[in-house]
Design a protein around this motif. Structure first.
Motif, PDB file in Angstrom:
ATOM      1  N   VAL A  30       0.933  -1.185   0.055  1.00 13.23           N
ATOM      2  CA  VAL A  30      -0.094  -0.040  -0.094  1.00 13.23           C
ATOM      3  C   VAL A  30       0.999   1.355   0.150  1.00 13.23           C
ATOM      4  N   ASP A  31       0.278   2.100  -0.831  1.00 18.33           N
ATOM      5  CA  ASP A  31       1.218   3.492  -0.738  1.00 18.33           C
ATOM      6  C   ASP A  31       0.302   4.693  -0.674  1.00 18.33           C
ATOM      7  N   ALA A  32       0.841   5.725   0.164  1.00 15.53           N
ATOM      8  CA  ALA A  32      -0.012   6.964   0.309  1.00 15.53           C
ATOM      9  C   ALA A  32      -0.302   7.557  -1.057  1.00 15.53           C
ATOM     10  N   ALA A  33       0.520   7.579  -1.916  1.00 11.50           N
ATOM     11  CA  ALA A  33       0.450   8.215  -3.138  1.00 11.50           C
ATOM     12  C   ALA A  33       0.550   6.986  -4.421  1.00 11.50           C
ATOM     13  N   ALA A  39      11.447   9.939  -3.684  1.00  7.29           N
ATOM     14  CA  ALA A  39      12.804   9.926  -3.636  1.00  7.29           C
ATOM     15  C   ALA A  39      13.430   8.958  -4.916  1.00  7.29           C
ATOM     16  N   SER A  40      12.770   7.741  -4.585  1.00  5.92           N
ATOM     17  CA  SER A  40      13.358   6.598  -5.559  1.00  5.92           C
ATOM     18  C   SER A  40      13.208   7.185  -7.176  1.00  5.92           C
ATOM     19  N   TRP A  41      12.409   7.775  -7.367  1.00  4.05           N
ATOM     20  CA  TRP A  41      11.823   8.298  -8.664  1.00  4.05           C
ATOM     21  C   TRP A  41      12.869   9.486  -9.049  1.00  4.05           C
ATOM     22  N   GLY A  45      20.533   7.295  -9.779  1.00  2.03           N
ATOM     23  CA  GLY A  45      20.610   5.743 -10.166  1.00  2.03           C
ATOM     24  C   GLY A  45      22.236   5.581 -10.623  1.00  2.03           C
ATOM     25  N   ILE A  46      22.911   6.145  -9.444  1.00  2.00           N
ATOM     26  CA  ILE A  46      24.183   5.641  -9.343  1.00  2.00           C
ATOM     27  C   ILE A  46      24.456   4.488  -8.544  1.00  2.00           C
ATOM     28  N   LEU A  47      25.134   3.593  -9.082  1.00  2.00           N
ATOM     29  CA  LEU A  47      25.168   2.312  -8.234  1.00  2.00           C
ATOM     30  C   LEU A  47      26.836   2.173  -8.217  1.00  2.00           C
ATOM     31  N   PRO A 177      -2.975   6.190   2.524  1.00  2.00           N
ATOM     32  CA  PRO A 177      -1.871   6.369   3.421  1.00  2.00           C
ATOM     33  C   PRO A 177      -2.356   5.633   4.535  1.00  2.00           C
ATOM     34  N   ILE A 178      -1.248   4.957   5.152  1.00  2.00           N
ATOM     35  CA  ILE A 178      -1.519   4.514   6.244  1.00  2.00           C
ATOM     36  C   ILE A 178      -1.253   5.344   7.414  1.00  2.00           C
ATOM     37  N   VAL A 179      -2.226   5.505   8.442  1.00  3.66           N
ATOM     38  CA  VAL A 179      -2.302   6.413   9.565  1.00  3.66           C
ATOM     39  C   VAL A 179      -2.092   5.915  10.785  1.00  3.66           C
ATOM     40  N   HIS A 332      17.956   4.866   4.350  1.00 11.87           N
ATOM     41  CA  HIS A 332      19.136   4.716   3.641  1.00 11.87           C
ATOM     42  C   HIS A 332      19.589   5.766   2.857  1.00 11.87           C
ATOM     43  N   PHE A 333      19.186   6.941   3.147  1.00 13.73           N
ATOM     44  CA  PHE A 333      19.604   8.303   2.817  1.00 13.73           C
ATOM     45  C   PHE A 333      20.161   8.537   1.353  1.00 13.73           C
ATOM     46  N   ARG A 334      21.478   8.649   0.725  1.00  9.52           N
ATOM     47  CA  ARG A 334      21.920   8.819  -0.467  1.00  9.52           C
ATOM     48  C   ARG A 334      22.095   7.380  -1.089  1.00  9.52           C
ATOM     49  N   SER A 335      21.864   6.178  -0.367  1.00  6.45           N
ATOM     50  CA  SER A 335      22.086   4.795  -1.041  1.00  6.45           C
ATOM     51  C   SER A 335      21.125   4.053  -1.034  1.00  6.45           C
ATOM     52  N   GLY A 336      19.741   4.520  -0.945  1.00  6.45           N
ATOM     53  CA  GLY A 336      18.578   3.510  -1.092  1.00  6.45           C
ATOM     54  C   GLY A 336      18.570   2.789  -2.461  1.00  6.45           C
ATOM     55  N   LEU A 337      18.745   3.432  -3.479  1.00 13.39           N
ATOM     56  CA  LEU A 337      18.415   2.949  -4.604  1.00 13.39           C
ATOM     57  C   LEU A 337      19.781   1.890  -4.998  1.00 13.39           C
ATOM     58  N   SER A 338      20.753   2.070  -4.755  1.00 15.69           N
ATOM     59  CA  SER A 338      21.856   1.301  -4.866  1.00 15.69           C
ATOM     60  C   SER A 338      22.028   0.113  -3.915  1.00 15.69           C
ATOM     61  N   LEU A 339      21.253   0.302  -2.904  1.00 19.02           N
ATOM     62  CA  LEU A 339      21.452  -0.848  -1.721  1.00 19.02           C
ATOM     63  C   LEU A 339      20.091  -1.891  -1.987  1.00 19.02           C
TER      64      LEU A 339
HETATM   65  C1  LIG Z   1      18.088  14.091  -5.882  1.00 26.86           C
HETATM   66  C2  LIG Z   1      18.456  12.509  -5.462  1.00 26.86           C
HETATM   67  C3  LIG Z   1      19.434  11.851  -5.861  1.00 26.86           C
HETATM   68  C4  LIG Z   1      19.795  10.603  -5.453  1.00 26.86           C
HETATM   69  N1  LIG Z   1      20.641   9.886  -6.061  1.00 26.86           N
HETATM   70  C5  LIG Z   1      20.860   8.289  -5.841  1.00 26.86           C
HETATM   71  C6  LIG Z   1      21.778   7.644  -6.509  1.00 26.86           C
HETATM   72  O1  LIG Z   1      22.218   7.934  -7.301  1.00 26.86           O
HETATM   73  N2  LIG Z   1      21.861   6.155  -5.885  1.00 26.86           N
HETATM   74  C7  LIG Z   1      21.440   5.886  -4.583  1.00 26.86           C
HETATM   75  O2  LIG Z   1      21.513   4.769  -4.141  1.00 26.86           O
HETATM   76  N3  LIG Z   1      20.485   6.714  -3.936  1.00 26.86           N
HETATM   77  C8  LIG Z   1      20.054   7.887  -4.361  1.00 26.86           C
HETATM   78  N4  LIG Z   1      19.470   8.857  -3.823  1.00 26.86           N
HETATM   79  C9  LIG Z   1      18.490   8.234  -2.727  1.00 26.86           C
HETATM   80  C10 LIG Z   1      17.625   7.279  -2.885  1.00 26.86           C
HETATM   81  O3  LIG Z   1      16.611   7.969  -3.930  1.00 26.86           O
HETATM   82  C11 LIG Z   1      16.733   6.987  -1.575  1.00 26.86           C
HETATM   83  O4  LIG Z   1      17.509   6.565  -0.542  1.00 26.86           O
HETATM   84  C12 LIG Z   1      15.643   5.967  -1.856  1.00 26.86           C
HETATM   85  O5  LIG Z   1      14.954   6.419  -3.049  1.00 26.86           O
HETATM   86  C13 LIG Z   1      14.787   5.636  -0.748  1.00 26.86           C
HETATM   87  O6  LIG Z   1      13.793   4.795  -1.284  1.00 26.86           O
HETATM   88  P1  LIG Z   1      12.499   4.280  -0.062  1.00 26.86           P
HETATM   89  O7  LIG Z   1      11.793   3.379  -0.951  1.00 26.86           O
HETATM   90  O8  LIG Z   1      13.245   4.140   1.078  1.00 26.86           O
HETATM   91  O9  LIG Z   1      11.695   6.014  -0.090  1.00 26.86           O
HETATM   92  P2  LIG Z   1      10.939   6.618  -1.177  1.00 26.86           P
HETATM   93  O10 LIG Z   1      11.174   6.439  -2.648  1.00 26.86           O
HETATM   94  O11 LIG Z   1      10.637   7.886  -0.158  1.00 26.86           O
HETATM   95  O12 LIG Z   1       9.363   5.834  -1.130  1.00 26.86           O
HETATM   96  C14 LIG Z   1       8.600   6.074   0.001  1.00 26.86           C
HETATM   97  C15 LIG Z   1       7.003   5.867  -0.458  1.00 26.86           C
HETATM   98  O13 LIG Z   1       6.375   5.483   0.890  1.00 26.86           O
HETATM   99  C16 LIG Z   1       5.087   5.924   0.450  1.00 26.86           C
HETATM  100  N5  LIG Z   1       4.554   6.375   1.915  1.00 26.86           N
HETATM  101  C17 LIG Z   1       4.961   7.501   2.768  1.00 26.86           C
HETATM  102  N6  LIG Z   1       3.949   7.713   3.613  1.00 26.86           N
HETATM  103  C18 LIG Z   1       3.299   6.568   3.773  1.00 26.86           C
HETATM  104  C19 LIG Z   1       1.995   6.055   4.480  1.00 26.86           C
HETATM  105  N7  LIG Z   1       1.695   6.867   5.546  1.00 26.86           N
HETATM  106  N8  LIG Z   1       1.432   5.086   4.022  1.00 26.86           N
HETATM  107  C20 LIG Z   1       1.739   4.335   2.940  1.00 26.86           C
HETATM  108  N9  LIG Z   1       2.826   4.667   1.866  1.00 26.86           N
HETATM  109  C21 LIG Z   1       3.389   5.915   2.420  1.00 26.86           C
HETATM  110  C22 LIG Z   1       5.498   7.422  -0.226  1.00 26.86           C
HETATM  111  O14 LIG Z   1       4.276   7.755  -1.136  1.00 26.86           O
HETATM  112  C23 LIG Z   1       6.490   6.726  -1.091  1.00 26.86           C
HETATM  113  O15 LIG Z   1       6.086   6.128  -2.285  1.00 26.86           O
HETATM  114  C24 LIG Z   1      18.939   9.974  -4.346  1.00 26.86           C
HETATM  115  C25 LIG Z   1      18.004  10.651  -3.662  1.00 26.86           C
HETATM  116  C26 LIG Z   1      17.731  12.343  -4.303  1.00 26.86           C
HETATM  117  C27 LIG Z   1      16.646  12.889  -3.734  1.00 26.86           C
END
Ligand SMILES: Cc1cc2nc3c(=O)[nH]c(=O)nc-3n(C[C@H](O)[C@H](O)[C@H](O)COP(=O)(O)OP(=O)(O)OC[C@H]3O[C@@H](n4cnc5c(N)ncnc54)[C@H](O)[C@@H]3O)c2cc1C
Length: 399
Positions: A30-33, A39-41, A45-47, A177-179, A332-339
Motif C-alpha cells: 500500500v502506498d500513500a500516493a 525519492a526513488s523516482w 541511479g548511481i551504483l 496512506p497508512i495513518v 538509507h539516505f543517499r544509497s537507497g537505490l544502490s542498496l
Molecule cells: C536527488 C536525489 C538523488 C539520489 N541519487 C541516488 C543515487 O544515485 N543512488 C542511490 O543509491 N540513491 C540515490 N538517492 C537516494 C535514494 O533515492 C533513496 O535512498 C531511496 O529512493 C529511498 O527509497 P525508499 O523506498 O526508502 O523511499 P521513497 O522513495 O521515499 O518511497 C517511500 C514511499 O512510501 C510512501 N509513503 C509515505 N508515507 C506513507 C504512508 N503513511 N502509508 C503508505 N505509504 C506511504 C510514499 O508515497 C513513497 O512512495 C537520491 C535521492 C535524491 C533525492
C-alpha cells in the motif's frame, strides 16, 4: 488477508515485495500516493562499486551484495517484463580541482585499494584522454577512474519492479496512506488507512522519510528525517561524457540518449520537495563549469526529492522492538537505490525466517543515540501524499 503487508512503494518497498513474491509469499503493497514517485523516482541511479568480501563497513558489504543482485535483477526484469531498466556499467570518474579535493582523492584511492575495488589515478592529460569534453574551469588536477561504477534509470527500474510485482500476484494499492495501527500482546494486527483496515500476518514499513511518523505511531522514537536533494536534467542530442563524473557530493550522470543529470544538494527543509531557483541554478553552473559544452545545451527539467536520512547515518532495518511480526527498512539516505536489492534480500531472509549472517544490532530501531530528540522539521509529516505529489509528475520515463 495478505500474508505480508508492505507499507510504502518506493524502490525499497517494491524490491522487497518483488523478492518476497518471488519466494512464494502473498504480498499486498500500500502506498500513500503513487508507487515509485518519491525519492526513488527523483534519484540519479548511481551504483558505486563495492566488494562484499573485502568491505570494511557493513553498508559496503550490503552494497557488494546489491551490486551482484543489480546485474541479476536487471536481466531477470528485462526477461520477465520486457523493460530495459537502463542498468549499464559506464564507469565513474572522481575529479579533483582543488588541493583539498586532491587530498580526498588520494584517500579514496587508498580506501578502494584496501577494499580491492579496481581504480586508477589519472593526471590531467589522462583524464582529458578519457573524457575529451571535460575541460573544466578551474582545470582538473587529478582524477580517479573506477571502471566498475554502474547506473540505472530510476523511472524504468521502478516501472519494471511494479510490473514484475503484479506479474507475481502482488496486490498494489495506491492513494491509501497508512495513518495508524492495531496491535495486541506484542503483535501487529492491522494497519489503518482513512478508508480501510489492512489485516496481515506480517508487516514491513518501507515509507522512506515518512517511516518516522509510522514508527512514532507505535511509540518507537527514531531518527529518520527528510533531506531534500535537487536535480537538473540537460537534454543534449548526443552524450557529452561517457562516465559518471563525481566531484565531492555533486555529480553528472550521462544517459545513452544524450540526456545528462546534474545533482545534487543536501537540504534540511522538512517535507518540502519543491526545487528552488537558487539551488538548481547553482547545479547548472556546477555542470557547465565541468563540461563547458553544456553552455549550449538546454535544461529540460528540474526537480527535487526527499532522501530518508538518519541521525547517525545508519539505516533502520530489522524487526520492530516489541512487535514480533513487525519490520522496518528505511533511512538509507543517499544509497537507497544502490542498496535496494540487498535490502530486499536480507529483509526477505529475516521475514521468511531463512538463514542470514547479517548483524542486525547496528540497524536496530532502539539502538543507542539521540533518536528521541529529533523533532521539529524532522517530525511527523503533515501529509505524505501532498509532499510526494510535488516531486515532478510529468517526467515519467525521461531520465
Ligand atoms: C536527488 C536525489 C538523488 C539520489 N541519487 C541516488 C543515487 O544515485 N543512488 C542511490 O543509491 N540513491 C540515490 N538517492 C537516494 C535514494 O533515492 C533513496 O535512498 C531511496 O529512493 C529511498 O527509497 P525508499 O523506498 O526508502 O523511499 P521513497 O522513495 O521515499 O518511497 C517511500 C514511499 O512510501 C510512501 N509513503 C509515505 N508515507 C506513507 C504512508 N503513511 N502509508 C503508505 N505509504 C506511504 C510514499 O508515497 C513513497 O512512495 C537520491 C535521492 C535524491 C533525492
Amino acid at each position: 488477508m495478505a500474508d505480508i503487508l508492505v507499507v510504502g512503494g518506493g524502490v525499497v518497498g517494491l524490491s522487497l515485495a518483488w523478492d518476497l513474491a518471488s519466494a512464494g509469499a502473498s504480498v499486498t503493497l500500500v502506498d500513500a500516493a503513487e508507487v515509485g514517485r518519491a525519492a526513488s523516482w527523483a534519484g540519479a541511479g548511481i551504483l558505486p562499486p563495492a566488494r562484499a568480501e573485502s568491505a570494511l563497513h557493513p553498508i559496503e558489504s550490503l552494497r557488494g551484495l546489491a551490486n551482484r543482485l543489480h546485474a541479476e535483477w536487471a536481466a531477470a526484469l528485462r526477461e520477465t517484463t520486457g523493460i530495459d531498466t537502463g542498468y549499464r556499467r559506464c564507469g565513474g570518474l572522481y575529479v579533483a580541482r582543488t588541493a583539498g579535493e586532491e587530498a580526498s582523492l588520494i584517500g579514496l584511492k587508498n580506501l578502494f585499494d584496501e577494499e580491492k575495488i579496481a581504480s586508477e589515478l589519472l593526471d590531467a592529460s589522462g583524464c582529458a584522454e578519457l573524457e575529451p569534453h571535460l575541460t573544466p574551469n578551474p582545470p582538473v588536477r587529478r582524477a580517479l577512474w573506477t571502471p566498475e561504477e554502474c547506473q540505472l534509470r530510476n523511472p524504468r527500474h521502478l516501472r519494471a519492479l511494479r510490473v514484475g510485482c503484479q506479474q507475481l500476484g502482488v496486490r498494489v494499492v495506491e492513494h491509501e496512506p497508512i495513518v495508524g495501527w492495531q496491535h495486541q500482546s506484542g503483535r501487529l494486527i492491522a494497519a489503518r488507512s482513512p478508508r480501510q483496515t489492512w489485516h496481515a500476518d506480517t508487516f514491513c514499513i518501507t515509507a522512506g522519510p515518512w517511516s518516522h511518523g509510522l514508527l512514532e505511531e507505535l511509540q518507537l522514537p527514531n531518527g529518520i528525517y527528510p533531506v531534500r536533494g535537487q536535480m537538473v536534467l540537460f537534454r543534449s542530442d548526443r552524450p557529452l561524457v561517457q562516465a559518471i563524473i563525481n566531484e565531492g557530493t555533486r555529480y553528472l550522470v550521462p544517459r545513452e540518449d544524450g540526456r545528462l543529470l546534474a545533482g545534487s544538494t543536501e537540504e534540511e527543509v522538512g517535507f518540502d520537495a519543491r526545487p528552488t531557483r537558487s539551488q538548481y541554478e547553482d547545479l547548472i553552473a556546477f555542470a557547465r563549469s565541468l563540461v563547458p559544452a553544456l553552455a549550449d545545451v538546454p535544461v529540460e527539467a528540474v526537480w527535487a526529492g526527499l532522501r530518508p536520512a538518519s541521525y547517525d547515518g545508519m539505516p533502520y532495518m530489522g524487526r520492530l522492538p516489541g512487535f514480533a511480526n513487525g519490520f522496518v527498512a528505511s533511512g538509507h539516505f543517499r544509497s537507497g537505490l544502490s542498496l535496494s536489492p540487498a535490502i530486499a534480500r536480507v529483509m526477505c531472509d529475516l521475514m521468511l525466517e531463512r538463514p542470514s549472517d547479517v548483524d542486525w544490532s547496528m540497524f536496530r530501531v532502539d539502538r543507542e543515540g539521540e533518536a528521541g530528540d529529533i523533532q521539529g522539521p524532522h517530525g511527523r509529516p503533515p501529509s505524505a501524499a501532498a509532499s510526494v505529489e510535488d516531486a515532478g509528475r510529468d517526467l515519467e520515463a525521461r531520465t
